[in-house]
Design an enzyme around this catalytic site. Structure first.
Site, PDB file in Angstrom:
ATOM      1  N   PRO A  54       0.694  -1.415  -0.091  1.00  0.00           N
ATOM      2  CG  PRO A  54      -0.206  -1.168   2.230  1.00  0.00           C
ATOM      3  CD  PRO A  54       0.248  -1.922   1.248  1.00  0.00           C
ATOM      4  CG  ASN A  55      -0.060   4.627   1.369  1.00  0.00           C
ATOM      5  OD1 ASN A  55      -1.182   4.941   0.783  1.00  0.00           O
ATOM      6  ND2 ASN A  55      -0.293   3.843   2.577  1.00  0.00           N
TER       7      ASN A  55
ATOM      8  NE  ARG B 262       0.100  13.115  -1.627  1.00  0.00           N
ATOM      9  CZ  ARG B 262      -0.507  13.085  -2.940  1.00  0.00           C
ATOM     10  NH1 ARG B 262       0.366  13.217  -3.961  1.00  0.00           N
ATOM     11  NH2 ARG B 262      -1.754  12.795  -2.996  1.00  0.00           N
TER      12      ARG B 262
ATOM     13  CE1 TYR C 239       8.804   5.118   2.835  1.00  0.00           C
ATOM     14  CE2 TYR C 239       7.467   7.068   3.022  1.00  0.00           C
ATOM     15  CZ  TYR C 239       7.944   5.688   3.258  1.00  0.00           C
ATOM     16  OH  TYR C 239       7.469   5.440   4.507  1.00  0.00           O
TER      17      TYR C 239
ATOM     18  CG  ASN D 123       8.325  -2.263  -0.046  1.00  0.00           C
ATOM     19  OD1 ASN D 123       7.880  -2.375   1.358  1.00  0.00           O
ATOM     20  ND2 ASN D 123       8.920  -1.201  -0.360  1.00  0.00           N
TER      21      ASN D 123
ATOM     22  CB  ALA E 142       1.819   0.006   6.411  1.00  0.00           C
TER      23      ALA E 142
ATOM     24  CD  GLU F 269      10.799  -7.849   5.311  1.00  0.00           C
ATOM     25  OE1 GLU F 269      11.342  -8.816   5.762  1.00  0.00           O
ATOM     26  OE2 GLU F 269      10.372  -7.022   5.869  1.00  0.00           O
TER      27      GLU F 269
ATOM     28  CG  HIS G 142      11.319  -2.745   3.944  1.00  0.00           C
ATOM     29  ND1 HIS G 142       9.838  -2.511   3.989  1.00  0.00           N
ATOM     30  CD2 HIS G 142      11.537  -3.838   4.517  1.00  0.00           C
ATOM     31  CE1 HIS G 142       9.389  -3.486   4.489  1.00  0.00           C
ATOM     32  NE2 HIS G 142      10.375  -4.437   4.938  1.00  0.00           N
TER      33      HIS G 142
ATOM     34  NE  ARG H 273      10.400   5.750   8.106  1.00  0.00           N
ATOM     35  CZ  ARG H 273       9.626   5.370   7.407  1.00  0.00           C
ATOM     36  NH1 ARG H 273       9.456   4.821   6.406  1.00  0.00           N
ATOM     37  NH2 ARG H 273       8.502   6.392   7.463  1.00  0.00           N
TER      38      ARG H 273
HETATM   39  O1  CA2 Z   1      10.705   1.726   3.631  1.00  0.00           O
HETATM   40  C1  CA2 Z   1       9.822   1.122   2.813  1.00  0.00           C
HETATM   41  O2  CA2 Z   1       9.934   0.704   1.812  1.00  0.00           O
HETATM   42  C2  CA2 Z   1       8.439   0.825   3.707  1.00  0.00           C
HETATM   43  O3  CA2 Z   1       7.842  -0.464   3.220  1.00  0.00           O
HETATM   44  C3  CA2 Z   1       7.505   1.876   3.181  1.00  0.00           C
HETATM   45  C4  CA2 Z   1       5.971   1.880   3.959  1.00  0.00           C
HETATM   46  C5  CA2 Z   1       6.307   1.928   5.436  1.00  0.00           C
HETATM   47  O4  CA2 Z   1       5.004   1.737   5.948  1.00  0.00           O
HETATM   48  C6  CA2 Z   1       7.115   0.707   5.776  1.00  0.00           C
HETATM   49  O5  CA2 Z   1       7.307   1.015   7.256  1.00  0.00           O
HETATM   50  C7  CA2 Z   1       8.545   0.989   5.145  1.00  0.00           C
HETATM   51  C8  CA2 Z   1       5.298   3.052   3.261  1.00  0.00           C
HETATM   52  C9  CA2 Z   1       5.113   3.167   1.854  1.00  0.00           C
HETATM   53  C10 CA2 Z   1       4.462   4.328   1.618  1.00  0.00           C
HETATM   54  O6  CA2 Z   1       4.959   5.051   0.506  1.00  0.00           O
HETATM   55  C11 CA2 Z   1       4.882   6.432   0.215  1.00  0.00           C
HETATM   56  C12 CA2 Z   1       5.471   6.769  -0.761  1.00  0.00           C
HETATM   57  C13 CA2 Z   1       5.339   8.250  -1.067  1.00  0.00           C
HETATM   58  C14 CA2 Z   1       4.419   8.865  -0.105  1.00  0.00           C
HETATM   59  C15 CA2 Z   1       3.883   8.408   0.730  1.00  0.00           C
HETATM   60  C16 CA2 Z   1       3.952   7.162   0.855  1.00  0.00           C
END
Ligand code: CA2
Length: 151
Positions: A15-16, A23, A28, A79, A82, A103, A105, A112
């Site tokens: 997700p996201n 964003r 990221y 990946n 969340a 896995e 990230h 974090r």
């Molecule tokens: O660091 C990573 O790849 C994560 O899997 C990214 C997840 C986060 O919840 C994990 O703890 C670590 C979040 C992905 C959200 O991606 C976004 C990208 C741009 C703007 C907002 C969110």
């Protein structure tokens, strides 16, 4: 080499991750998900793999995709976003495939918040790569090839 002769690797984005590059670039980066997918496909061609990618914001869709991977792919790169920190359903689906899983990230989870330090996926993964931004995926694909060469 024809695609059907290549080992197939499925890359799953949770997700996201579709928001990448749009964003929170300070966390990221500016690379989009389409950029990451394109670089994975290019590296896959170099390494003699057929890479397929799939993104979903829905836990159940990710679970279904993982279930369908058995027999179709040689390895998974994931990946789970969340869901990494919450999803026993994704963990169970991965365990049920019996496939090697890497896995990945973008961010370094251990720098974090505490709640990101625990990964359900890690229990089922051969290993975890985090903190290298978009390169985590490319390192993960190289790790998957290494695993497949040994099996
Ligand atoms: O660091 C990573 O790849 C994560 O899997 C990214 C997840 C986060 O919840 C994990 O703890 C670590 C979040 C992905 C959200 O991606 C976004 C990208 C741009 C703007 C907002 C969110």
């Amino acid at each position: 080499m024809a695609t059907e002769e290549l080992l197939r690797v499925l890359v799953l984005h949770g997700p996201n991750l579709n928001l990448l590059g749009q964003r929170e670039p300070e966390i990221y980066g500016r690379t989009t998900l389409a950029d990451i997918d394109a670089s994975l496909m290019a590296l896959g061609r170099e390494l003699g793999l057929a890479v397929e990618t799939f993104q979903s914001n829905h836990e159940g869709e990710l679970v279904s995709k993982i279930q369908q991977a058995r027999g179709r792919y040689a390895a998974l790169l994931i990946n789970a976003g969340a869901y990494t920190h919450t999803s026993v359903a994704i963990l169970d689906a991965i365990l049920a495939t019996g496939l090697p899983v890497v896995e990945v990230h973008l961010s370094n989870l251990y720098k974090r918040e505490e709640f990101r330090h625990h990964s359900y996926i890690a229990r089922a993964a051969v290993g975890q790569i985090c903190g290298f931004g978009a390169d985590s995926y490319l390192l993960g694909l190289r790790a998957a090839v290494g695993i497949l060469k040994k099996t």
